[in-house]
Motif scaffolding. Structure first.
Motif: not given
Length: 363
Positions: A150-156, A161-165, A183-184, A209-216
């Protein structure tokens, strides 16, 4: 999910019945505030806890009660921080229900009407008795039918993380139109993608920090499987739900819904679907209807935080439809202005299975 455009001139739709400010509904709880800022520390829950979780209501006699420590999540029925921490068993149950699809709305690990109604609908459809109890037999049935984790990992990604927001929407349509309906934040985008509250998403991933790519990150393993062959939709105004059936009467899907208000009720009786418009614009036209939004025509561009969300299912009653929402936390908890409002992901799933002529019954 790709949706076929079957509504003529759908790039600009007048949706006059659905764009007024939400009527006051004092008996319903207000939606929660944004999740707290990222902070280091232990996760509120771990994936392992969720995979092995059993809802507290189904726990064996003598089991330890849930923690009463504040958690970075808010319950379906609360107006502030949740009184109890998210229940790992309820997260597991909500993800399994989401994949059936008997939708609990947003995944938050907390008990509430949307989850209870999804349980009741699933139990009835699968001959598991009546009521809304999250018992061991229910969880066993769900887990046996769907053995995937039911849970998994995802790499941002950079796209995540790209806008526009866009800034958070105000009550003024003209301001929303100028600011946009994206999205905001990247965190809101990811929370919607995985059907989870921003608060629980952050709580599962402290310090991220969800603003950064590469986060697992740890996320629910949702599937977004579209419905197929919807022949009839039943909108229950008392229960605040939408049910989809095939031609044989089999229940295909159940969704919590926001449906009208005492001041601006939803239609009664039977109407039909006339078409589907993905990514609709929203147009306020004072020549058709006024909700104290001024005398000027306003076109709000398409986007996930558009007043009608990411998809519009047009009904044969002029200006009424079934559509998405810019705020999934409000579904089933506030009033609307006549239309039927679902979470964006539920509306998209339902829209994929309908076509012109599908019967919609309001009861």
């Amino acid at each position: 999910m790709s949706l076929r455009l079957i509504l003529a001139s759908a790039s600009l739709i007048v949706l006059a019945a659905c764009g007024a400010p939400d009527p006051e509904q004092p008996d319903q709880a207000a939606p929660s505030a944004q999740a707290p800022a990222p902070q280091a520390g232990a996760a509120v829950l771990t994936a392992a806890q969720i995979e092995a979780g059993v809802p507290q209501a189904a726990a064996a006699p003598g089991a330890a009660p849930p923690s009463t420590a504040p958690a970075p999540a808010t319950g379906e029925a609360g107006t502030g921080p949740a009184a109890t921490a998210p229940d790992p068993g309820l997260v597991r149950l909500q993800v399994l229900l989401d994949r059936t699809p008997f939708s609990p709305g947003m995944i938050d690990g907390l008990a509430g009407d949307n989850t209870r109604q999804a349980i009741a609908a699933y139990r009835k459809a699968n001959n598991l008795g009546s009521g809304d109890a999250a018992d061991a037999a229910l969880l066993q049935h769900l887990a046996a039918a769907d053995t995937s984790r039911v849970m998994t990992q995802y790499v941002t990604t950079a796209e995540d993380v790209a806008g526009p927001f866009s800034p958070a929407a105000t009550g003024e349509l003209a301001d929303i139109a100028r600011a946009g309906t994206n999205f905001t934040s990247a965190r809101e985008r990811l929370a919607e993608r995985f059907h989870i509250t921003e608060a629980l998403l952050q709580g599962l991933n402290p310090g991220v920090d969800f603003r950064r790519a590469g986060q697992t990150i740890v996320v629910p393993a949702v599937t977004n499987t579209p419905l197929a062959g919807v022949a009839r939709i039943v909108i229950d105004k008392t229960e605040r739900s939408a049910r989809a059936f095939d031609a044989s009467g089999k229940l295909l899907g159940f969704y919590p819904a926001t449906i009208g208000s005492s001041e601006r009720p939803a239609p009664s009786g039977t109407v039909t679907v006339t078409g589907v418009a993905p990514e609709p614009d929203y147009t306020y036209d004072p020549k058709r209807v006024t909700y104290d939004r001024g005398d000027e025509k306003v076109v709000v561009p398409a986007g996930p935080n558009n007043p009608v969300g990411t998809v519009w299912i047009d009904l044969s009653r002029d200006t009424y439809g079934i559509h998405g929402s810019p705020d999934p936390s409000k579904i089933g908890k506030t009033a609307s202005n006549g239309c039927v409002r679902l979470t964006n992901w539920d509306a998209e799933q339902l829209a994929a299975g309908v076509k012109p002529g599908v019967v919609v019954q309001f009861i």
